[in-house]
Design a protein around this motif. Sequence first.
Motif, PDB file in Angstrom:
ATOM      1  N   LEU A 168     -33.650  90.652  46.262  1.00 23.41           N
ATOM      2  CA  LEU A 168     -33.031  91.970  46.387  1.00 23.41           C
ATOM      3  C   LEU A 168     -33.752  92.803  47.440  1.00 23.41           C
ATOM      4  N   GLU A 169     -35.073  92.821  47.389  1.00 20.28           N
ATOM      5  CA  GLU A 169     -35.823  93.590  48.377  1.00 20.28           C
ATOM      6  C   GLU A 169     -35.675  92.985  49.764  1.00 20.28           C
ATOM      7  N   ARG A 170     -35.684  91.657  49.845  1.00 15.98           N
ATOM      8  CA  ARG A 170     -35.519  91.025  51.151  1.00 15.98           C
ATOM      9  C   ARG A 170     -34.140  91.321  51.723  1.00 15.98           C
ATOM     10  N   PHE A 171     -33.125  91.340  50.875  1.00 11.52           N
ATOM     11  CA  PHE A 171     -31.780  91.686  51.334  1.00 11.52           C
ATOM     12  C   PHE A 171     -31.759  93.108  51.886  1.00 11.52           C
ATOM     13  N   ARG A 172     -32.335  94.051  51.154  1.00 16.57           N
ATOM     14  CA  ARG A 172     -32.366  95.438  51.625  1.00 16.57           C
ATOM     15  C   ARG A 172     -33.063  95.551  52.974  1.00 16.57           C
ATOM     16  N   LEU A 173     -34.193  94.864  53.123  1.00 16.64           N
ATOM     17  CA  LEU A 173     -34.954  94.937  54.363  1.00 16.64           C
ATOM     18  C   LEU A 173     -34.192  94.303  55.524  1.00 16.64           C
ATOM     19  N   PRO A 236     -20.387  85.446  47.081  1.00 18.50           N
ATOM     20  CA  PRO A 236     -21.629  85.767  47.792  1.00 18.50           C
ATOM     21  C   PRO A 236     -21.583  85.468  49.283  1.00 18.50           C
ATOM     22  N   LYS A 237     -21.006  84.343  49.677  1.00 19.97           N
ATOM     23  CA  LYS A 237     -20.979  83.996  51.102  1.00 19.97           C
ATOM     24  C   LYS A 237     -20.116  84.981  51.885  1.00 19.97           C
ATOM     25  N   GLU A 238     -18.949  85.299  51.331  1.00 16.64           N
ATOM     26  CA  GLU A 238     -18.054  86.232  52.007  1.00 16.64           C
ATOM     27  C   GLU A 238     -18.658  87.640  52.045  1.00 16.64           C
ATOM     28  N   ALA A 239     -19.307  88.021  50.959  1.00 14.29           N
ATOM     29  CA  ALA A 239     -19.933  89.344  50.911  1.00 14.29           C
ATOM     30  C   ALA A 239     -21.059  89.444  51.938  1.00 14.29           C
ATOM     31  N   ALA A 240     -21.872  88.385  52.060  1.00 10.71           N
ATOM     32  CA  ALA A 240     -22.962  88.391  53.037  1.00 10.71           C
ATOM     33  C   ALA A 240     -22.423  88.498  54.454  1.00 10.71           C
ATOM     34  N   ARG A 241     -21.340  87.805  54.725  1.00 12.76           N
ATOM     35  CA  ARG A 241     -20.749  87.883  56.058  1.00 12.76           C
ATOM     36  C   ARG A 241     -20.192  89.279  56.328  1.00 12.76           C
ATOM     37  N   ALA A 242     -19.603  89.904  55.325  1.00 13.66           N
ATOM     38  CA  ALA A 242     -19.086  91.264  55.494  1.00 13.66           C
ATOM     39  C   ALA A 242     -20.216  92.235  55.804  1.00 13.66           C
ATOM     40  N   VAL A 265     -28.811 106.233  59.405  1.00 13.31           N
ATOM     41  CA  VAL A 265     -27.729 105.250  59.352  1.00 13.31           C
ATOM     42  C   VAL A 265     -28.182 103.997  58.612  1.00 13.31           C
ATOM     43  N   ALA A 266     -29.403 103.549  58.872  1.00 13.48           N
ATOM     44  CA  ALA A 266     -29.907 102.352  58.197  1.00 13.48           C
ATOM     45  C   ALA A 266     -29.944 102.558  56.688  1.00 13.48           C
ATOM     46  N   GLY A 267     -30.398 103.737  56.244  1.00 18.01           N
ATOM     47  CA  GLY A 267     -30.410 104.019  54.817  1.00 18.01           C
ATOM     48  C   GLY A 267     -29.014 104.015  54.221  1.00 18.01           C
ATOM     49  N   GLN A 268     -28.060 104.591  54.951  1.00 18.90           N
ATOM     50  CA  GLN A 268     -26.679 104.600  54.470  1.00 18.90           C
ATOM     51  C   GLN A 268     -26.126 103.185  54.373  1.00 18.90           C
ATOM     52  N   TYR A 269     -26.438 102.358  55.379  1.00 19.40           N
ATOM     53  CA  TYR A 269     -25.890 101.013  55.393  1.00 19.40           C
ATOM     54  C   TYR A 269     -26.507 100.119  54.331  1.00 19.40           C
ATOM     55  N   VAL A 270     -27.763 100.371  53.969  1.00 22.92           N
ATOM     56  CA  VAL A 270     -28.337  99.658  52.828  1.00 22.92           C
ATOM     57  C   VAL A 270     -27.521  99.965  51.579  1.00 22.92           C
ATOM     58  N   GLY A 271     -27.164 101.246  51.398  1.00 21.34           N
ATOM     59  CA  GLY A 271     -26.327 101.617  50.255  1.00 21.34           C
ATOM     60  C   GLY A 271     -24.965 100.956  50.291  1.00 21.34           C
ATOM     61  N   PHE A 272     -24.323 100.970  51.474  1.00 24.62           N
ATOM     62  CA  PHE A 272     -23.015 100.322  51.601  1.00 24.62           C
ATOM     63  C   PHE A 272     -23.118  98.827  51.283  1.00 24.62           C
ATOM     64  N   ALA A 273     -24.174  98.193  51.813  1.00 26.41           N
ATOM     65  CA  ALA A 273     -24.346  96.753  51.617  1.00 26.41           C
ATOM     66  C   ALA A 273     -24.533  96.412  50.147  1.00 26.41           C
ATOM     67  N   GLU A 275     -23.344  98.028  47.660  1.00 30.32           N
ATOM     68  CA  GLU A 275     -22.028  98.159  47.025  1.00 30.32           C
ATOM     69  C   GLU A 275     -21.215  96.884  47.240  1.00 30.32           C
ATOM     70  N   ILE A 276     -21.289  96.319  48.437  1.00 31.86           N
ATOM     71  CA  ILE A 276     -20.505  95.125  48.746  1.00 31.86           C
ATOM     72  C   ILE A 276     -20.947  93.932  47.899  1.00 31.86           C
ATOM     73  N   VAL A 277     -22.263  93.772  47.750  1.00 25.12           N
ATOM     74  CA  VAL A 277     -22.758  92.622  46.984  1.00 25.12           C
ATOM     75  C   VAL A 277     -22.915  92.947  45.498  1.00 25.12           C
ATOM     76  N   ARG A 278     -22.549  94.187  45.135  1.00 26.88           N
ATOM     77  CA  ARG A 278     -22.621  94.643  43.741  1.00 26.88           C
ATOM     78  C   ARG A 278     -24.060  94.572  43.221  1.00 26.88           C
ATOM     79  N   GLY A 279     -24.919  95.224  43.982  1.00 26.50           N
ATOM     80  CA  GLY A 279     -26.316  95.322  43.579  1.00 26.50           C
ATOM     81  C   GLY A 279     -26.595  96.664  42.939  1.00 26.50           C
ATOM     82  N   PRO A 280     -27.818  96.885  42.463  1.00 30.63           N
ATOM     83  CA  PRO A 280     -28.163  98.166  41.848  1.00 30.63           C
ATOM     84  C   PRO A 280     -28.131  99.285  42.857  1.00 30.63           C
ATOM     85  N   ARG A 281     -27.733 100.441  42.427  1.00 31.56           N
ATOM     86  CA  ARG A 281     -27.675 101.603  43.319  1.00 31.56           C
ATOM     87  C   ARG A 281     -29.082 102.036  43.706  1.00 31.56           C
ATOM     88  N   VAL A 282     -29.195 102.584  44.914  1.00 31.51           N
ATOM     89  CA  VAL A 282     -30.491 103.067  45.400  1.00 31.51           C
ATOM     90  C   VAL A 282     -30.327 104.479  45.927  1.00 31.51           C
TER      91      VAL A 282
END
Length: 289
Positions: A168-173, A236-242, A265-273, A275-282
């Motif tokens: 999860l942390e690696r994905f966010r980074l 997961p594969k389609e979500a990662a590509r999105a 923008v980076a902070g906003q996009y972490v939030g958007f991402a 949402e796409i992969v259905r992770g915990p809100r930050v």
Amino acid sequence: MAVRENVSEVREERQALGRRLREVRQAAGFTLRQVAAALEVSIGTWSAVENGQTRLSPERLEAVAALLGTDSDTLRGAPAEAAPETGWRDFPALELDAPLAGALEAFVELGYHGASIRTVAQRAGLSVPGVYHHWPTKQHLLVALLDLTMDDLLRRARAARAEGDGPLERFRLLVECLALFHTHRRELGFIGASEMRSLHEPDRTRIAAARQEMQRMVDEEVAEGCRRGLLTTPLPKEAARAVVTMCTALPQWWSPTGPSSPEIVAGQYVGFALEIVRGPRVDVANAGG
């Protein structure tokens, strides 16, 4: 796992050798074109060697060592004075030689096919022969720019991923890294997204493989997050590509004169991402570091 580690080690060795070759070449006063001509390879091929993207045979290593007035053991060893590595969140001013800077400006403004060598020369403040002195074709300029793009992005992404503890942390980074790169380096990102179709083989396949490596990093973290129950997307594969596509589209609209900094923008996009992969809100305001 052993195979993956061996591949990674080989890649790191090639990149280290490429950096040393570039340092020694520049110190000896040789241009890319001069070295490529002396070794009877294309400028694109030698650029790939210096960027660690392709293998250099022992025979060719001996030849370039002789050309540069050194020996192969020195080239394989540590550089005398290595340039300091910047952090993956740090984006110093991009330093390009005049023809490359002119090509980047022209390709962004007019597109690869719309820009001529004369246009590149005008943007670079050079004559047309001045550009051809270092770069034999417009294609070589495009290859060099895309090599630079992927080399820089992958270096930053690997460093960002290495900081993470768990998928999860690696994905966010990784998402933060992608968003920062495609805003701070928006011109390179724009060319990377729009001009892959303009590449000739074999460079197209080689650079496409580097792009696939970036996607694979995100794919792996999303898949592992789903496996551990941290992410709940059913695709997961389609979500990662999105997610990656969303980040690489940033150069199409983001502007340094706009209201949002790359970090916002980076902070906003972490939030958007997430949402796409259905992770915990930050906390989106703080997600960009």
